[in-house]
Design an enzyme around this catalytic site. Structure first.
Site, PDB file in Angstrom:
ATOM      1  N   ASN A   9       0.869  -1.178   0.000  1.00 20.80           N
ATOM      2  CA  ASN A   9       0.000   0.000   0.000  1.00 20.80           C
ATOM      3  C   ASN A   9       0.909   1.233   0.000  1.00 20.80           C
ATOM      4  OD1 ASN A   9      -1.776   2.059   0.401  1.00 20.80           O
ATOM      5  ND2 ASN A   9      -2.510   1.373   2.406  1.00 20.80           N
ATOM      6  N   TRP A  10       0.999   1.850  -1.164  1.00 21.23           N
ATOM      7  CA  TRP A  10       1.913   2.998  -1.291  1.00 21.23           C
ATOM      8  C   TRP A  10       1.304   4.274  -0.715  1.00 21.23           C
ATOM      9  CZ3 TRP A  10       4.432   2.618  -6.893  1.00 21.23           C
ATOM     10  CH2 TRP A  10       5.330   1.548  -6.896  1.00 21.23           C
ATOM     11  N   SER A 215       3.186  -1.664  10.494  1.00 14.56           N
ATOM     12  CA  SER A 215       4.635  -1.649  10.770  1.00 14.56           C
ATOM     13  C   SER A 215       5.317  -2.968  10.411  1.00 14.56           C
ATOM     14  CB  SER A 215       4.898  -1.271  12.230  1.00 14.56           C
ATOM     15  OG  SER A 215       4.418   0.033  12.500  1.00 14.56           O
ATOM     16  N   GLY A 236       2.839  -0.993   4.445  1.00 20.90           N
ATOM     17  CA  GLY A 236       2.785   0.436   4.141  1.00 20.90           C
ATOM     18  C   GLY A 236       4.175   0.991   3.871  1.00 20.90           C
ATOM     19  N   GLY A 237       4.749   1.633   4.866  1.00 22.69           N
ATOM     20  CA  GLY A 237       6.030   2.329   4.693  1.00 22.69           C
ATOM     21  C   GLY A 237       7.105   1.478   4.041  1.00 22.69           C
TER      22      GLY A 237
END
Ligand code: 13P
Length: 266
Positions: A9-10, A215, A236-237
């Site tokens: 998920n950018w 995370s 994510g990140g």
């Protein structure tokens, strides 16, 4: 047997000028057997990512991060499911950042789910509790209510519902560097599948892939994939970093091979 899925998920990162190159790099670094890879860039970058992957690694699926609950109409700034044809085959629904910033409710997410399934989009439906819910011992009840609220309106006869994927993303773990424990996430997969069964997914609830998100990194992915009830991750990140994605997908390939009864490729 459930597949192992790693979805990126950018969020609101990348632009049409750099997204294709990033997707191509990640695809090249994650070419592992039996792992379902999905990249979800911003809407504006779907075409660039699509072109890059069509030419380099068409096995990587492309997802949108949201879709509107109506087919067309006076909805300024929105994107409908039919508009995604040719651009995306997956879609993230009900992400906690959209619940927080766009006021999305379980009922609305349920309507989006119906649209996505009718359009042939494979949904990744997000659920997860807030920190205060977990601290008050309400995490299970909150997630069960979300599942009920989202899936209540979905007819039992909807054949497309066998494509549903759930992502358990505890809100306190998103973007904080503080991940849930593998054991806690695994316990929640039981709550989620029981909730799906209560909504009529009786025979299929055990077949629905449940991902963990919050995370996730190459360092902690093993804690989640070591749990037989967890089928991958919504990242994510770390999904913007090719090194991280290489490590995450390499670990996923070990679980995927084990599920198939095959020796890991390396
Ligand atoms: P982070 O991996 O950055 O915590 O984000 C998780 C997430 O929200 C994926 O949808």
């Amino acid at each position: 047997m459930r597949p192992v899925i790693i979805a990126a998920n950018w969020k609101m990162h990348t632009s049409p000028s750099d997204a294709g190159e990033l997707a191509r790099t990640i695809a090249a670094r994650t070419r592992e057997p039996h792992v379902v890879r999905v990249i979800c860039p911003p809407f504006l970058c779907l075409a660039a990512v699509g072109e890059a992957l069509a030419a380099s690694d068409p096995e990587v699926a492309i997802g949108a991060q949201n879709v509107h609950h109506e087919l067309a109409g006076a909805y300024t700034g929105e994107v409908s499911a039919p508009m995604l044809e040719g651009l995306a085959t997956w879609v993230i629904l009900g992400h906690s950042e959209r619940r927080r910033d766009a006021g999305e409710t379980d009922e609305l997410i349920g309507r989006k789910l119906g649209r996505a399934l009718s359009a042939g989009l494979r949904p990744i439906v997000c659920v997860g509790e807030q920190l205060q819910d977990r601290e008050a011992g309400r995490a299970d009840a909150v997630v069960r209510n979300q599942i009920e609220g989202i899936f209540r309106a979905l007819e039992a006869g909807n054949e497309a519902r066998s494509t549903v994927v759930i992502a358990y993303e505890p809100v306190w773990a998103i973007g904080t560097g503080r991940n849930a424990s593998g054991a806690d996430a695994a316990a929640m997969t039981g709550v989620i599948r029981a909730g799906l069964a209560a909504q009529g997914f009786v025979a299929e609830a055990e077949d629905v892939p449940v991902l963990y998100g919050g995370s996730v990194t190459s360092a902690n992915i093993g804690e989640f994939l070591g749990e037989p009830s967890i089928d991958g991750a919504l990242v994510g990140g770390a999904s913007l970093k090719p090194d991280e994605m290489a490590g995450i997908v390499a670990r996923a390939a070990i679980t995927a091979a084990a599920r198939l009864g095959q020796p890991a490729a390396r």
